[in-house]
Motif scaffolding. Structure first.
Motif, PDB file in Angstrom:
ATOM      1  N   GLY A 164       0.937  -1.171  -0.069  1.00  0.00           N
ATOM      2  CA  GLY A 164      -0.017   0.131  -0.093  1.00  0.00           C
ATOM      3  C   GLY A 164       0.817   1.174   0.069  1.00  0.00           C
ATOM      4  N   ALA A 167       0.050   3.870  -2.955  1.00  0.00           N
ATOM      5  CA  ALA A 167      -1.159   4.625  -2.660  1.00  0.00           C
ATOM      6  C   ALA A 167      -1.073   5.524  -1.467  1.00  0.00           C
ATOM      7  CB  ALA A 167      -2.233   3.624  -2.427  1.00  0.00           C
ATOM      8  N   SER A 238      -7.650   7.443   3.448  1.00  0.00           N
ATOM      9  CA  SER A 238      -7.037   6.854   2.263  1.00  0.00           C
ATOM     10  C   SER A 238      -5.584   6.164   2.820  1.00  0.00           C
ATOM     11  CB  SER A 238      -6.476   7.891   1.303  1.00  0.00           C
ATOM     12  OG  SER A 238      -5.956   8.973   1.857  1.00  0.00           O
ATOM     13  N   ALA A 242      -4.590   2.207   2.726  1.00  0.00           N
ATOM     14  CA  ALA A 242      -3.281   2.045   2.267  1.00  0.00           C
ATOM     15  C   ALA A 242      -2.429   1.207   3.100  1.00  0.00           C
ATOM     16  CB  ALA A 242      -2.600   3.258   1.680  1.00  0.00           C
ATOM     17  N   ALA A 248      -6.233   1.097  -2.533  1.00  0.00           N
ATOM     18  CA  ALA A 248      -6.336   2.524  -2.723  1.00  0.00           C
ATOM     19  C   ALA A 248      -7.905   3.096  -2.675  1.00  0.00           C
ATOM     20  CB  ALA A 248      -5.758   2.983  -4.111  1.00  0.00           C
TER      21      ALA A 248
END
Length: 275
Positions: A164, A167, A238, A242, A248
């Protein structure tokens, strides 16, 4: 008989050598290019932020204290999952708000009050270069915050999902853009004292009810719909998605982009370089 003396031929003065730039020359090599000017100003802005006790408190010490409190305060619900894994992304979002919004708004407001912005705006750096330098300085400070808070999180047992990271980087970049634009809008329109009060008040409000360290789903239902549209919640959600799930959140990126574009347009329209 005395020999006549031959008159001496006058010596021809030596032609002075052209000065070599940078080697014992009184003349500089030439004006710095635009990139060098922006980098020099960005370095100055970043060092100034990190040396300022109040800014250091808001940028590093308070987020670190919030992280430790969230990990150990069981009375606050962070959602399903390990507390430290949920807390660290939220605190990283808080770091962005602290540096990109609160710190920048206050410094911009007082620089405008004392005429610093007006003077820098007419130098070769230019107004565009000054804005770019401030953005780079904020990114540098956020990089320091990520290292400090990330290191503290690892010490507390944080286990981020590595897939992640791309992202998360994009989320941090979009969040920085949105909150720097909001900071310039606030710092470029209100008087310095008003900027100081509003910026600190918003920091506390976003920390408590902005979906930053506590996801909007954990807040009362009557707040959830509004909180989901805030840039603070979009950034926090977000980063949690991630680092916890390795995925995302395009919807959150869209919210951040809209806030960034609107704030940038308003800042360009209403920003005042002097009181």
């Amino acid at each position: 008989m005395t020999a006549e003396s031959t008159p001496a031929t006058p010596a021809t003065p030596a032609t002075p050598a052209a000065p070599v730039a940078g080697v014992g020359s009184a003349f500089p090599a030439g004006p710095a290019g635009p990139a060098a000017r922006v980098l020099a100003q960005a370095r100055f802005e970043a060092v100034t932020l990190l040396r300022n006790g109040e800014q250091l408190l808001v940028a590093v010490l308070l987020p670190a204290a919030v992280l430790i409190a969230l990990v150990h305060a069981r009375s606050i619900s962070l959602g399903g999952g390990r507390r430290v894994d949920l807390a660290v992304p939220g605190v990283l979002a808080l770091c962005v708000i602290s540096s990109a919004f609160t710190g920048q708004a206050i410094s911009t407001g007082f620089d405008r009050r004392y005429g610093v912005l007006r003077l820098l705006g007419v130098t070769p750096l230019g107004r565009t270069g000054l804005v770019l330098a401030k953005a780079l300085a904020v990114l540098s400070v956020i990089g320091v915050q990520v290292v400090v808070i990330g290191g503290l999180g690892l010490a507390l047992g944080w286990e981020p999902t590595l897939r992640g990271i791309p992202a998360a980087v994009l989320s941090l970049a979009l969040g920085t853009w949105a909150f720097v634009a909001l900071a310039l809008l606030l710092g470029g329109t209100l008087r310095a004292e008003g900027v100081l009060a509003v910026a600190n008040l918003l920091w506390v409000a976003l920390l408590a009810l902005g979906g930053v360290v506590i996801a909007g789903t954990e807040l009362p239902a009557r707040f959830a719909g509004i909180v989901a549209l805030l840039p603070s919640a979009a950034l926090g959600d977000s980063l949690r998605a991630a680092f916890v799930e390795g995925r995302a959140l395009p919807g959150a990126w869209l919210v951040l982009t809209v806030w960034a574009l609107v704030a940038t347009a308003l800042a360009r329209r209403f920003f005042r370089w002097s009181d």
